[in-house]
Design a protein around this motif. Structure first.
Motif, PDB file in Angstrom:
ATOM      1  N   TRP A   9     -56.552  39.746  95.501  1.00 39.10           N
ATOM      2  CA  TRP A   9     -56.185  38.867  96.609  1.00 39.10           C
ATOM      3  C   TRP A   9     -55.588  39.721  97.734  1.00 39.10           C
ATOM      4  CZ3 TRP A   9     -56.260  33.327  96.600  1.00 39.10           C
ATOM      5  CH2 TRP A   9     -56.735  32.759  95.419  1.00 39.10           C
ATOM      6  N   THR A  10     -55.807  39.300  98.977  1.00 34.93           N
ATOM      7  CA  THR A  10     -55.323  40.038 100.140  1.00 34.93           C
ATOM      8  C   THR A  10     -54.515  39.117 101.039  1.00 34.93           C
ATOM      9  OG1 THR A  10     -57.323  41.377 100.075  1.00 34.93           O
ATOM     10  CG2 THR A  10     -56.076  41.420 102.123  1.00 34.93           C
ATOM     11  N   LEU A  14     -52.671  34.224 101.067  1.00 35.43           N
ATOM     12  CA  LEU A  14     -53.521  35.192 100.373  1.00 35.43           C
ATOM     13  C   LEU A  14     -54.927  34.611 100.236  1.00 35.43           C
ATOM     14  CD1 LEU A  14     -50.602  35.409  98.211  1.00 35.43           C
ATOM     15  CD2 LEU A  14     -51.745  37.596  98.460  1.00 35.43           C
ATOM     16  N   GLU A  15     -55.894  35.498 100.314  1.00 35.08           N
ATOM     17  CA  GLU A  15     -57.286  35.076 100.198  1.00 35.08           C
ATOM     18  C   GLU A  15     -57.970  35.929  99.127  1.00 35.08           C
ATOM     19  OE1 GLU A  15     -61.080  34.106 103.070  1.00 35.08           O
ATOM     20  OE2 GLU A  15     -59.657  35.623 103.723  1.00 35.08           O
ATOM     21  N   ARG A  16     -58.738  35.251  98.277  1.00 35.42           N
ATOM     22  CA  ARG A  16     -59.547  35.972  97.292  1.00 35.42           C
ATOM     23  C   ARG A  16     -60.920  36.149  97.911  1.00 35.42           C
ATOM     24  NH1 ARG A  16     -59.580  33.860  91.404  1.00 35.42           N
ATOM     25  NH2 ARG A  16     -60.178  31.935  92.456  1.00 35.42           N
ATOM     26  N   LEU A  65     -51.345  38.602  91.977  1.00 30.21           N
ATOM     27  CA  LEU A  65     -52.525  38.193  92.739  1.00 30.21           C
ATOM     28  C   LEU A  65     -53.096  39.365  93.539  1.00 30.21           C
ATOM     29  CD1 LEU A  65     -51.259  34.706  93.909  1.00 30.21           C
ATOM     30  CD2 LEU A  65     -53.233  35.123  92.424  1.00 30.21           C
ATOM     31  N   GLU A  66     -52.217  40.123  94.199  1.00 29.42           N
ATOM     32  CA  GLU A  66     -52.700  41.261  94.980  1.00 29.42           C
ATOM     33  C   GLU A  66     -53.329  42.317  94.073  1.00 29.42           C
ATOM     34  OE1 GLU A  66     -50.552  41.953  99.011  1.00 29.42           O
ATOM     35  OE2 GLU A  66     -48.981  41.529  97.527  1.00 29.42           O
ATOM     36  N   LYS A  78     -58.025  30.354  99.403  1.00 30.94           N
ATOM     37  CA  LYS A  78     -56.744  30.763  99.969  1.00 30.94           C
ATOM     38  C   LYS A  78     -55.612  30.019  99.294  1.00 30.94           C
ATOM     39  CE  LYS A  78     -58.474  31.857 104.566  1.00 30.94           C
ATOM     40  NZ  LYS A  78     -58.394  31.575 105.991  1.00 30.94           N
TER      41      LYS A  78
END
Length: 191
Positions: free
Chosen positions: A22-23, A188-190, A17-18, A4
């Motif tokens: 990433w979300t 954001l989380e990968r 990133l998105e 994150k």
């Protein structure tokens, strides 16, 4: 759970990133209140409308603080940007630079509290929490209002606060006090 990161919502790298998988898993905010914009009568009314006493906490309240902190430990929405580290005797102890304010039920127990870190003329809310059984009665806004009123009297000129954008209670409390949101962050989380 994946890696994150926390970024300002408008950061250019967010788009990259998105696009890379990433979300956004949480949103948080920052807000400011300047002493010259405070409506003292309104804040005093917010404090006085609750049934029990609202006052600054001291060393004699640490056991009550620890009990309330334990009951509410899982109540902080959001993610890493808005996490709350459980208090221990040391971190629960109010001081000149870490002030605390609480609301008590008419029958005695501590039911709401806010901790504020003070550095000269600047103050930042660390956290504000209300016992699950007493929410939606103005207690969170009352303890925050009490802290602002006392700290302004002690010379604080700028107040900062923040939290999860999922926490509608604290958003309403901050709006009632006159805070202006000026920052938004995303976690954001990968995956």
């Amino acid at each position: 759970m994946g890696e994150k990161i926390v970024l300002p919502a408008g950061a250019p790298e967010r788009v990259e990133l998105e696009a890379g998988g990433w979300t956004v898993v949480a949103r948080s905010f920052g807000a400011q209140l300047d002493a010259d914009r405070i409506d003292h009568a309104r804040l005093s009314a917010l404090v006085s409308r609750v049934a029990g006493p609202v006052r600054e906490l001291d060393a004699g309240d640490v056991d009550a603080v620890l009990r309330l902190d334990a009951v509410t430990a899982d109540d902080y929405p959001g993610s890493i940007a808005t996490q709350h580290e459980p208090l221990d005797r040391s971190t629960a102890m109010p001081s000149d630079s870490r002030r605390a304010f609480g609301a008590f039920a008419t029958d005695g127990p501590l039911v709401a509290m806010t901790y504020v870190d003070v550095d000269g003329a600047a103050a930042e809310t660390g956290f504000t929490v209300v016992h699950p059984g007493t929410r939606r009665h103005g207690l969170g806004v009352a303890v925050k209002a009490a802290s602002v009123l006392q700290l302004v009297a002690d010379g604080v000129a700028r107040f900062r606060t923040g939290g999860s954008l999922e926490n509608t209670g604290i958003l309403r409390a901050n709006d009632a006090l006159g805070y202006v949101r000026d920052e938004e962050w995303v976690t954001l989380e990968r995956r």
